[in-house]
Scaffold this motif. Structure first.
Motif, short mmCIF file in Angstrom:
data_model
loop_
_atom_site.label_atom_id
_atom_site.label_comp_id
_atom_site.label_asym_id
_atom_site.label_seq_id
_atom_site.Cartn_x
_atom_site.Cartn_y
_atom_site.Cartn_z
N ASP A 38 0.83 -1.20 0.00
CA ASP A 38 0.00 0.00 0.00
C ASP A 38 0.87 1.25 0.00
O ASP A 38 2.10 1.18 0.02
N SER A 39 0.20 2.40 -0.01
CA SER A 39 0.90 3.67 -0.18
C SER A 39 1.69 4.11 1.05
O SER A 39 2.36 5.14 1.01
N LYS A 40 1.63 3.36 2.13
CA LYS A 40 2.44 3.66 3.31
C LYS A 40 3.81 2.97 3.24
O LYS A 40 4.68 3.21 4.09
N LYS A 77 -6.24 0.94 5.94
CA LYS A 77 -5.23 0.08 6.54
C LYS A 77 -5.25 0.28 8.05
O LYS A 77 -5.30 1.42 8.53
N VAL A 119 -5.58 4.53 2.47
CA VAL A 119 -4.38 4.22 1.68
C VAL A 119 -4.80 3.86 0.25
O VAL A 119 -5.96 3.57 -0.02
#
Length: 330
Positions: A38-40, A77, A119
């Motif tokens: 994911d974008s994290k 998330k 996310v």
């Protein structure tokens, strides 16, 4: 070779319950088919279609493949944070109490702070070229092949030249060929082109940096339609342009050097588990596949498409590489 364009390669961690990091709930991965993030996650937008990926479990290599497509969607998330400093760098301990410890401030606690954050979720499919290589390289060897020594991220860039050399030294040449057959931008000179000689004297030139695979596929589809040469009619989305020779070795597309093959058939043909006896033009199924009825029934059958002389010539070479002589059958 001057001006080379090397594929980008990534080391992806798929450690499951042994991740150690307890700052989130983990990801839904199937190592031989897809990988999620994911974008994290650091480098979350860096990986692209056509990149080589090597999956490992923190102990050793699991396998290698090429990213076919990346899907993304909006989602949430669950993150777990330190009760003292709010960091997500926390670890769950199996035997110690309190159960959790923060790597940043060293606080120890029994329950972390949980929160849901928005996310972008990513899933990369890589099943077409997946080759299991379990244990071929250990953790120390893999870490030494990363671009940034000491990198601890789940998605780390690999030094392609060093990684390729390591696989070659371990006898994984077939895996490298499969990667080469499905990587859009392999190691080609930017200034060279490859010429494909079609019938009637026409010469079609393709820029090598894209390898001409799309044109090659369109030509085969035009020639035979939506037919797998071994199994018959199939949806276009599951058909691939299969070379009857090692493209990685020759680096050329020959107009009549391929057949449309269903994805699984393509892989088995590349591995030599399926072949065509050129003296009889009959399918030969290797003993390893005889326990699978869907493949065993293909043995001694004819291909469903007519063959040109050039294709038969290539099938002779494939036969010589994978069969020393026709296997006797009852």
């Amino acid at each position: 070779m001057a001006g080379e364009v090397a594929p980008r390669a990534w080391l992806l961690m798929a450690a499951g319950k042994d991740r150690g990091h307890a700052g989130n709930t983990g990801y839904d991965d199937q190592i031989d088919a897809y990988y999620s993030w994911d974008s994290k996650v650091p480098n979350h937008t860096a990986i692209q279609r056509g990149d080589v990926v090597a999956l490992w479990d923190k102990k050793s290599l699991l396998g290698v493949s090429v990213v076919e497509v990346i899907q993304q969607s909006a989602g949430f998330k669950t993150q777990f944070r330190c009760v003292e400093c709010n960091a997500t760098r926390i670890h769950a301990r199996k035997n110690a109490s309190p159960r959790y410890r923060c790597s940043k401030c060293r606080a120890e606690f029994e329950r972390p702070v949980a929160s849901n954050v928005p996310v972008t979720q990513y899933t990369a499919r890589h099943d077409a070229a997946w080759t299991p290589l379990e244990g071929l390289l250990d953790a120390e060897e893999l870490r030494s092949l990363t671009v940034h020594q000491g990198d601890i991220n789940a998605m780390r860039p690999l030094d392609w030249a060093a990684f390729r050399a390591a696989l070659t030294a371990k006898g994984a040449g077939l895996a490298l060929e499969r990667l080469g057959a499905r990587t859009p931008d392999l190691v080609w000179d930017r200034d060279t082109t490859l010429a494909v000689d079609f019938a009637h004297g026409f010469l079609h030139t393709m820029v090598r940096v894209r390898r001409g695979q799309r044109q090659f596929r369109r030509h085969l589809l035009s020639d035979h339609g939506n037919l797998c040469a071994f199994t018959g009619a199939a949806p276009e989305r599951v058909l691939e342009a299969g070379h009857l020779y090692s493209y990685a070795r020759l680096g050329s597309h020959h107009a009549h050097g391929g057949l449309m093959l269903r994805r699984d058939i393509h892989r088995l043909f590349d591995d030599g588990l399926l072949a065509v006896d050129p003296s009889r033009l009959r399918v030969d199924v290797a003993a390893d596949l005889e326990t699978y009825p869907q493949y065993a029934r293909l043995h001694d059958g004819e291909l469903v498409v007519p063959l040109r002389d050039e294709q038969v010539d290539w099938l002779y070479k494939h036969w010589e590489e994978h069969r020393t002589e026709p296997a006797p059958r009852a």
